[in-house]
Design a protein around this motif. Structure first.
Motif, PDB file in Angstrom:
ATOM      1  N   PRO A 117      33.861  59.012 -70.960  1.00  0.00           N
ATOM      2  CA  PRO A 117      32.680  58.931 -70.094  1.00  0.00           C
ATOM      3  C   PRO A 117      32.514  57.573 -69.426  1.00  0.00           C
ATOM      4  N   GLU A 118      33.001  56.506 -70.081  1.00  0.00           N
ATOM      5  CA  GLU A 118      32.838  55.189 -69.480  1.00  0.00           C
ATOM      6  C   GLU A 118      33.654  55.020 -68.201  1.00  0.00           C
ATOM      7  N   SER A 119      34.711  55.828 -68.024  1.00  0.00           N
ATOM      8  CA  SER A 119      35.578  55.666 -66.853  1.00  0.00           C
ATOM      9  C   SER A 119      34.817  55.837 -65.544  1.00  0.00           C
ATOM     10  N   ILE A 120      33.906  56.806 -65.528  1.00  0.00           N
ATOM     11  CA  ILE A 120      33.222  57.114 -64.273  1.00  0.00           C
ATOM     12  C   ILE A 120      32.191  56.055 -63.915  1.00  0.00           C
ATOM     13  N   MET A 121      31.826  55.192 -64.866  1.00  0.00           N
ATOM     14  CA  MET A 121      30.852  54.132 -64.618  1.00  0.00           C
ATOM     15  C   MET A 121      31.531  52.781 -64.379  1.00  0.00           C
ATOM     16  N   HIS A 122      32.840  52.768 -64.284  1.00  0.00           N
ATOM     17  CA  HIS A 122      33.581  51.517 -64.093  1.00  0.00           C
ATOM     18  C   HIS A 122      33.477  51.047 -62.647  1.00  0.00           C
ATOM     19  N   TYR A 123      33.464  49.740 -62.467  1.00  0.00           N
ATOM     20  CA  TYR A 123      33.537  49.156 -61.127  1.00  0.00           C
ATOM     21  C   TYR A 123      34.565  48.034 -61.130  1.00  0.00           C
ATOM     22  N   PHE A 124      35.079  47.730 -59.941  1.00  0.00           N
ATOM     23  CA  PHE A 124      35.996  46.606 -59.767  1.00  0.00           C
ATOM     24  C   PHE A 124      35.215  45.375 -59.304  1.00  0.00           C
ATOM     25  N   VAL A 125      35.744  44.219 -59.619  1.00  0.00           N
ATOM     26  CA  VAL A 125      35.175  42.956 -59.153  1.00  0.00           C
ATOM     27  C   VAL A 125      36.113  42.389 -58.087  1.00  0.00           C
ATOM     28  N   PRO A 126      35.621  41.445 -57.265  1.00  0.00           N
ATOM     29  CA  PRO A 126      36.443  40.943 -56.158  1.00  0.00           C
ATOM     30  C   PRO A 126      37.811  40.426 -56.573  1.00  0.00           C
ATOM     31  N   GLU A 127      37.949  39.881 -57.775  1.00  0.00           N
ATOM     32  CA  GLU A 127      39.248  39.384 -58.217  1.00  0.00           C
ATOM     33  C   GLU A 127      40.263  40.509 -58.378  1.00  0.00           C
ATOM     34  N   GLN A 128      39.784  41.738 -58.577  1.00  0.00           N
ATOM     35  CA  GLN A 128      40.683  42.880 -58.734  1.00  0.00           C
ATOM     36  C   GLN A 128      41.015  43.541 -57.401  1.00  0.00           C
ATOM     37  N   VAL A 129      40.107  43.424 -56.443  1.00  0.00           N
ATOM     38  CA  VAL A 129      40.332  43.990 -55.100  1.00  0.00           C
ATOM     39  C   VAL A 129      40.147  42.864 -54.076  1.00  0.00           C
ATOM     40  N   PRO A 130      41.018  41.859 -54.133  1.00  0.00           N
ATOM     41  CA  PRO A 130      40.797  40.660 -53.321  1.00  0.00           C
ATOM     42  C   PRO A 130      40.954  40.863 -51.824  1.00  0.00           C
ATOM     43  N   VAL A 131      41.727  41.853 -51.400  1.00  0.00           N
ATOM     44  CA  VAL A 131      41.955  42.033 -49.961  1.00  0.00           C
ATOM     45  C   VAL A 131      40.703  42.552 -49.274  1.00  0.00           C
ATOM     46  N   ILE A 132      40.186  43.686 -49.734  1.00  0.00           N
ATOM     47  CA  ILE A 132      39.001  44.236 -49.089  1.00  0.00           C
ATOM     48  C   ILE A 132      37.808  43.302 -49.311  1.00  0.00           C
ATOM     49  N   SER A 133      37.772  42.606 -50.447  1.00  0.00           N
ATOM     50  CA  SER A 133      36.669  41.675 -50.703  1.00  0.00           C
ATOM     51  C   SER A 133      36.730  40.482 -49.750  1.00  0.00           C
ATOM     52  N   GLN A 134      37.925  39.946 -49.530  1.00  0.00           N
ATOM     53  CA  GLN A 134      38.055  38.813 -48.619  1.00  0.00           C
ATOM     54  C   GLN A 134      37.672  39.202 -47.199  1.00  0.00           C
ATOM     55  N   LEU A 135      38.113  40.371 -46.760  1.00  0.00           N
ATOM     56  CA  LEU A 135      37.757  40.821 -45.418  1.00  0.00           C
ATOM     57  C   LEU A 135      36.263  41.099 -45.302  1.00  0.00           C
ATOM     58  N   ALA A 136      35.667  41.669 -46.352  1.00  0.00           N
ATOM     59  CA  ALA A 136      34.227  41.948 -46.332  1.00  0.00           C
ATOM     60  C   ALA A 136      33.421  40.661 -46.235  1.00  0.00           C
ATOM     61  N   ARG A 137      33.865  39.603 -46.892  1.00  0.00           N
ATOM     62  CA  ARG A 137      33.154  38.328 -46.854  1.00  0.00           C
ATOM     63  C   ARG A 137      33.432  37.550 -45.566  1.00  0.00           C
TER      64      ARG A 137
END
Length: 479
Positions: A117-137
């Protein structure tokens, strides 16, 4: 038209099945100016045990970057349960976002697999998705962009192309909507530069009937890289990711596919455009078709139905779950959190509305794109001063032959199964002569064209992509 007249090339990359909170909920701290995760959001299971959103620690290994695994439910009935925590749709709808954990656990009865059940409540942080995070910022992120409908992939992809799902709330039964698309409108107005759909293994947009005579405008992704480098991109480019495992793993980010591979695709699209000759006149939109069952805490609002006539069981009068949306252009101020100026949020039909506004393409395709806000709201710099980084480097991930073989042996997800079935409608032998003319005739007796396929539920990813390549080869000599 305003600032849009500075834009000559609009490029859209649409990935698969991730919610806003899942990918970008921790981009910035939660505040009045950014509706992200506080970290206390919770869903309960049937025993009333709480399951809170989480990320600890921020690893980037393969197991972490495939969460949630197994794939969540994404049928229309699943999504409505996720939104309201009950099997029927309340009247009026009450999307309190309470049913994600229960619906995820309920998938076990359908598949026999274990669903933590915990899987569906998981989120990523910018260090894990640095490309889309860098572009978003660096450019703009929208925390008010919703999937067009609380439905599966195909209906939401139909919305981005045509402003309607033609009354279909799921991928299946397989259907080929006979509706006008934004591509047809670009053709009708003889838009300079025209359009192309760039695809990796198979383009889902090919399922729209009015695009069958335009198959020559569906091109391999390598051609996008070439066109960006040479300055020969069309006015509108739509990019589809790799949905299957062939020589490499999928890069669509569909759970439980490796998110890092989608990050690599985003980086390649950006780097190709950034280092091309027309960067300062380009608008790039990165978004996802639907949330794919991943948790989000924001309730979708009511929506304008596409047409005047009601459709059953759903009238498409509600948006789907929020999805990531990043808007990239040198005319976008750094650090923008993009919200519409009125009550109507962004959805996939904002892309249609933006294209119509930029290229003077006439009246709305449907009532939905007629009500959608346009993306010129993000273009507020007087000059193209926000050039962005010269190059973005994604996290490394290289699939081994064993990884690919393992992925090819897996059963199909719903999206792959639907694409396989679609391939069964393609010609059984190489087309001789004019492909467009052949397909015009092919449409007349489409219902008789499906070849005998083994039950799609019994196919593996490897057998499916082999079949798809063979059928596409009958249309594209180089496929």
């Amino acid at each position: 038209m305003g600032m849009l007249d500075r834009i000559a090339h609009i490029v859209v990359l649409m990935l698969e099945n991730r919610s806003f909170d899942n990918i970008l909920g921790k981009l910035y701290p939660k505040s009045a100016g950014f509706d992200g995760l506080s970290g206390t959001e919770t869903n309960f299971d049937r025993d009333r045990l709480p399951h809170q959103v989480w990320n600890a620690p921020p690893l980037t290994d393969r197991v972490t970057m495939t969460i949630p695994d197994p794939d969540p439910g994404e049928l229309w009935t699943d999504i409505n349960f996720q939104l309201s925590g009950r099997p029927d749709v309340p009247v009026p709808p009450d999307p309190d976002m309470s049913g994600f954990v229960i619906n995820y656990l309920d998938q076990a009865a359908k598949t026999g697999l274990g669903y933590p059940p915990e899987s569906i409540m998981h989120y990523f942080v910018p260090e894990q998705v640095p490309v889309i995070s860098q572009l978003a910022r660096q450019f703009a992120v929208s925390d008010r962009w919703f999937a067009s409908a609380p439905c599966q992939t195909w209906p939401n992809r139909f919305f981005v192309h045509s402003g309607t799902a033609d009354g279909h709330e799921n991928n299946t039964p397989i259907h080929f909507p006979d509706v006008e698309t934004i591509f047809n409108r670009l053709d009708a107005f003889n838009t300079p530069g025209g359009w192309k759909v760039y695809f990796h293994d198979i383009g889902q947009a090919k399922t729209l009937r009015r695009l069958w005579p335009r198959f020559s405008q569906f091109r391999r992704y390598a051609e996008f890289q070439h066109d960006a480098k040479m300055g020969t991109l069309p006015a509108y480019s739509f990019i589809e990711p790799r949905y299957f495992s062939d020589s490499d793993l999928p890069n669509d980010e569909h759970p439980p596919h490796v998110v890092t591979l989608g990050e690599q695709l985003i980086a390649d699209v950006y780097n190709s455009l950034r280092n091309g000759p027309h960067w300062t006149s380009t608008l790039l939109v990165i978004t996802y078709d639907e949330h794919g069952g991943c948790y989000d805490h924001v309730s979708p609002p009511a929506a304008q139905p596409p047409g005047p006539g009601p459709t059953a069981p759903f009238n498409f009068d509600r948006y789907g779950v929020r999805v990531p949306a990043v808007i990239v252009s040198p005319y976008v101020p750094q650090g923008t959190v993009l919200r519409p100026s009125g009550a109507v949020p962004f959805d996939h039909t904002s892309i249609i509305a933006t294209l119509r506004a930029r290229f003077a393409l006439g009246a709305p395709l449907t009532d939905r794109d007629g009500s959608a806000p346009t993306l010129d709201l993000a273009l507020t710099l007087a000059n193209p001063d926000n050039l962005g980084p010269d190059h973005i480097e994604p996290l490394p991930f290289v699939a081994s032959p064993a990884d690919v073989a393992h992925a090819q042996a897996k059963p199909l997800n719903d999206m792959q199964r639907s694409l396989l079935t679609f391939a069964g409608y393609l010609p059984t032998a190489p087309v001789q002569g004019d492909i467009a003319a052949y397909l015009e005739d092919h449409l007349d007796d489409l219902s008789d064209q499906a070849s005998a396929l083994a039950n799609a539920a019994d196919q593996t990813v490897g057998s499916a992509i082999s079949f798809i390549k063979q059928r596409l080869g009958n249309l594209f000599r180089s496929a």
